[in-house]
Design an enzyme around this catalytic site. Structure first.
Site, PDB file in Angstrom:
ATOM      1  N   ASN A   1      25.800 -41.439  -3.257  1.00  0.00           N
ATOM      2  CA  ASN A   1      25.561 -42.759  -3.845  1.00  0.00           C
ATOM      3  C   ASN A   1      26.153 -43.900  -3.007  1.00  0.00           C
ATOM      4  OD1 ASN A   1      25.305 -44.790  -6.186  1.00  0.00           O
ATOM      5  ND2 ASN A   1      27.526 -44.684  -5.850  1.00  0.00           N
TER       6      ASN A   1
ATOM      7  N   SER B   1      16.594 -46.890  -2.830  1.00  0.00           N
ATOM      8  CA  SER B   1      16.392 -48.263  -3.301  1.00  0.00           C
ATOM      9  C   SER B   1      14.886 -48.481  -3.381  1.00  0.00           C
ATOM     10  CB  SER B   1      16.995 -49.236  -2.281  1.00  0.00           C
ATOM     11  OG  SER B   1      16.555 -50.552  -2.529  1.00  0.00           O
TER      12      SER B   1
ATOM     13  N   TYR C   1      19.141 -52.964   6.261  1.00  0.00           N
ATOM     14  CA  TYR C   1      19.269 -52.228   4.995  1.00  0.00           C
ATOM     15  C   TYR C   1      17.971 -51.484   4.672  1.00  0.00           C
ATOM     16  CZ  TYR C   1      20.211 -51.262   0.047  1.00  0.00           C
ATOM     17  OH  TYR C   1      20.399 -50.638  -1.165  1.00  0.00           O
TER      18      TYR C   1
ATOM     19  N   ALA D   1      15.724 -50.555   6.717  1.00  0.00           N
ATOM     20  CA  ALA D   1      15.554 -49.452   7.689  1.00  0.00           C
ATOM     21  C   ALA D   1      16.383 -48.238   7.263  1.00  0.00           C
ATOM     22  CB  ALA D   1      15.965 -49.917   9.087  1.00  0.00           C
TER      23      ALA D   1
ATOM     24  N   LYS E   1      17.327 -47.372   4.208  1.00  0.00           N
ATOM     25  CA  LYS E   1      16.823 -46.729   2.990  1.00  0.00           C
ATOM     26  C   LYS E   1      15.482 -46.027   3.259  1.00  0.00           C
ATOM     27  CE  LYS E   1      20.297 -47.588   0.213  1.00  0.00           C
ATOM     28  NZ  LYS E   1      21.112 -46.537  -0.390  1.00  0.00           N
TER      29      LYS E   1
HETATM   30  N1  LIG Z   1      23.186 -52.971  -6.628  1.00  0.00           N
HETATM   31  C1  LIG Z   1      21.912 -53.000  -6.300  1.00  0.00           C
HETATM   32  O1  LIG Z   1      21.221 -54.000  -6.538  1.00  0.00           O
HETATM   33  C2  LIG Z   1      21.259 -51.783  -5.638  1.00  0.00           C
HETATM   34  C3  LIG Z   1      19.845 -51.768  -5.547  1.00  0.00           C
HETATM   35  C4  LIG Z   1      19.237 -50.664  -4.952  1.00  0.00           C
HETATM   36  C5  LIG Z   1      20.005 -49.628  -4.463  1.00  0.00           C
HETATM   37  N2  LIG Z   1      21.365 -49.675  -4.559  1.00  0.00           N
HETATM   38  C6  LIG Z   1      22.119 -48.548  -4.021  1.00  0.00           C
HETATM   39  O2  LIG Z   1      22.915 -47.981  -5.030  1.00  0.00           O
HETATM   40  C7  LIG Z   1      24.088 -47.385  -4.453  1.00  0.00           C
HETATM   41  C8  LIG Z   1      25.315 -47.830  -5.221  1.00  0.00           C
HETATM   42  O3  LIG Z   1      25.450 -49.244  -5.070  1.00  0.00           O
HETATM   43  P1  LIG Z   1      26.177 -50.180  -6.151  1.00  0.00           P
HETATM   44  O4  LIG Z   1      25.178 -51.170  -6.613  1.00  0.00           O
HETATM   45  O5  LIG Z   1      26.900 -49.370  -7.141  1.00  0.00           O
HETATM   46  O6  LIG Z   1      27.165 -50.968  -5.167  1.00  0.00           O
HETATM   47  P2  LIG Z   1      28.752 -51.182  -5.186  1.00  0.00           P
HETATM   48  O7  LIG Z   1      29.229 -51.607  -6.518  1.00  0.00           O
HETATM   49  O8  LIG Z   1      29.016 -52.077  -4.005  1.00  0.00           O
HETATM   50  O9  LIG Z   1      29.319 -49.706  -4.910  1.00  0.00           O
HETATM   51  C9  LIG Z   1      29.221 -49.116  -3.628  1.00  0.00           C
HETATM   52  C10 LIG Z   1      30.168 -47.944  -3.576  1.00  0.00           C
HETATM   53  O10 LIG Z   1      30.076 -47.353  -2.260  1.00  0.00           O
HETATM   54  C11 LIG Z   1      31.395 -47.202  -1.749  1.00  0.00           C
HETATM   55  N3  LIG Z   1      31.389 -47.293  -0.287  1.00  0.00           N
HETATM   56  C12 LIG Z   1      30.866 -48.278   0.490  1.00  0.00           C
HETATM   57  N4  LIG Z   1      31.128 -48.036   1.783  1.00  0.00           N
HETATM   58  C13 LIG Z   1      31.835 -46.874   1.833  1.00  0.00           C
HETATM   59  C14 LIG Z   1      32.408 -46.102   2.870  1.00  0.00           C
HETATM   60  N5  LIG Z   1      32.299 -46.474   4.160  1.00  0.00           N
HETATM   61  N6  LIG Z   1      33.089 -44.963   2.553  1.00  0.00           N
HETATM   62  C15 LIG Z   1      33.214 -44.587   1.250  1.00  0.00           C
HETATM   63  N7  LIG Z   1      32.677 -45.257   0.224  1.00  0.00           N
HETATM   64  C16 LIG Z   1      32.005 -46.397   0.513  1.00  0.00           C
HETATM   65  C17 LIG Z   1      32.199 -48.337  -2.377  1.00  0.00           C
HETATM   66  O11 LIG Z   1      33.576 -47.997  -2.439  1.00  0.00           O
HETATM   67  P3  LIG Z   1      34.742 -48.545  -1.490  1.00  0.00           P
HETATM   68  O12 LIG Z   1      34.369 -49.925  -1.058  1.00  0.00           O
HETATM   69  O13 LIG Z   1      35.964 -48.471  -2.368  1.00  0.00           O
HETATM   70  O14 LIG Z   1      34.793 -47.563  -0.361  1.00  0.00           O
HETATM   71  C18 LIG Z   1      31.617 -48.347  -3.786  1.00  0.00           C
HETATM   72  O15 LIG Z   1      32.276 -47.397  -4.579  1.00  0.00           O
HETATM   73  C19 LIG Z   1      24.066 -47.765  -2.974  1.00  0.00           C
HETATM   74  O16 LIG Z   1      23.566 -46.690  -2.211  1.00  0.00           O
HETATM   75  C20 LIG Z   1      23.089 -48.937  -2.917  1.00  0.00           C
HETATM   76  O17 LIG Z   1      22.456 -49.048  -1.669  1.00  0.00           O
HETATM   77  C21 LIG Z   1      22.011 -50.721  -5.149  1.00  0.00           C
END
Ligand SMILES: NC(=O)c1ccc[n+]([C@@H]2O[C@H](COP(=O)([O-])OP(=O)(O)OC[C@H]3O[C@@H](n4cnc5c(N)ncnc54)[C@H](OP(=O)(O)O)[C@@H]3O)[C@@H](O)[C@H]2O)c1
Length: 263
Positions: free
Chosen positions: A95, A147, A160, A162, A164
């Site tokens: 995730n 996504s 981004y 690219a 996904k």
């Molecule tokens: N929010 C949206 O609108 C959206 C839409 C489509 C898809 N997504 C996808 O959904 C997933 C979850 O996103 P979210 O919305 O929950 O975002 P978020 O609140 O920013 O959470 C992202 C998580 O990834 C962790 N992370 C980021 N870089 C990391 C690294 N280098 N090593 C370890 N952990 C890392 C962060 O933890 P730390 O910073 O503590 O490491 C955090 O726990 C992602 O894959 C995102 O691309 C999100």
């Protein structure tokens, strides 16, 4: 495909310090599943563990490791934590993810590299690392969080999109390979979700277009877990997401004009 009882399984969730990942961990632990979770922010990971314990989740049901998922030692540590504390692993949920916003022409190569490290290389290498455990798991599954932008691309998020698209391609290919081993390979595709995602961009140049329709992170997590339980190969999580993906597939030229007009 048979339905999977997540409450009886051992599950590894990355990106658990906030947003969708933290909700996945909370819902899984509450259901009775054994959950191993990870992210970089140690304070958040420790707080999640103590909140679960205060909510009555037995300590033997949870495990965690703190670190950067792009680090191969961290991925190995996670795998051995699952083996040592749970005796194996049944479901991997990749995730963790990051974004960046701004024109490609204004960005340096580091932005592209960072996004591919976190969103593509790390989840793929975590699959490689955990595969020996998953092969021995019960109703095993690999779940990659994509996504809607794995289905159509928008301007100012070129790196981004690219990443996904790449992760989705890998997931589709691996699904066919793993079929004979009985491992489900599942893609789930959130649309805009309320989380810290847009506050924690690797880089932000220019304005971030705000989507007024946002799915709460707990609803996204619930939908993801429903898709994993059912063993659905690919799920787009929201109605607006489904509509966009449907349009992009059936009428790509209409989608291209919408994207040109509204970004
Ligand atoms: N929010 C949206 O609108 C959206 C839409 C489509 C898809 N997504 C996808 O959904 C997933 C979850 O996103 P979210 O919305 O929950 O975002 P978020 O609140 O920013 O959470 C992202 C998580 O990834 C962790 N992370 C980021 N870089 C990391 C690294 N280098 N090593 C370890 N952990 C890392 C962060 O933890 P730390 O910073 O503590 O490491 C955090 O726990 C992602 O894959 C995102 O691309 C999100």
């Amino acid at each position: 495909m048979p339905s999977r009882d997540l409450s009886k399984l051992r599950i590894l969730v990355t990106g658990a310090s906030g947003g969708i990942g933290r909700e996945l961990v909370k819902q899984l632990a509450k259901s009775g599943a054994r959950v191993c979770f990870t992210a970089r922010r140690a304070d958040r990971i420790h707080a999640l563990a103590s909140n679960l314990e205060s909510a009555g989740i037995p300590t033997h049901q949870i495990a965690y490791a703190v670190g950067d998922i792009i680090d191969s030692d961290v991925r190995r540590r996670l795998t051995s934590t699952c083996q040592d504390q749970f005796g194996g692993l049944d479901v991997l949920i990749n995730n963790a993810g990051v974004g960046a916003v701004g024109p490609f022409a204004d960005a340096d190569p580091e932005r592209l590299r960072r996004l591919f490290e976190v969103n593509v290389f790390a989840p793929i290498e975590l699959v490689r690392c955990t595969l020996p455990l998953l092969r021995k798991g019960k109703t095993p599954a690999i779940v990659n969080v994509g996504s809607v932008l794995a289905h159509f691309a928008v301007p100012n998020k070129s790196e981004y999109c690219a990443t996904k698209f790449a992760l989705r391609g890998f997931t589709d290919s691996l699904r066919a390979e793993m079929k004979r081993e009985g491992i489900d390979v599942i893609s789930v595709h959130p649309n805009t979700t309320s989380s810290e995602f847009f506050d924690r961009l690797v880089e932000k140049k220019g304005k971030v277009a705000e989507n007024p329709i946002q799915m709460p992170a707990d609803v996204a997590a619930r939908n993801i877990l429903a898709a994993v339980s059912r063993g659905r190969a690919e799920t787009v999580l929201s109605i607006t997401g489904k509509l966009s993906v449907f349009t992009a597939r059936l009428a790509p030229s209409i989608m291209r004009s919408i994207v040109r007009r509204f970004g």
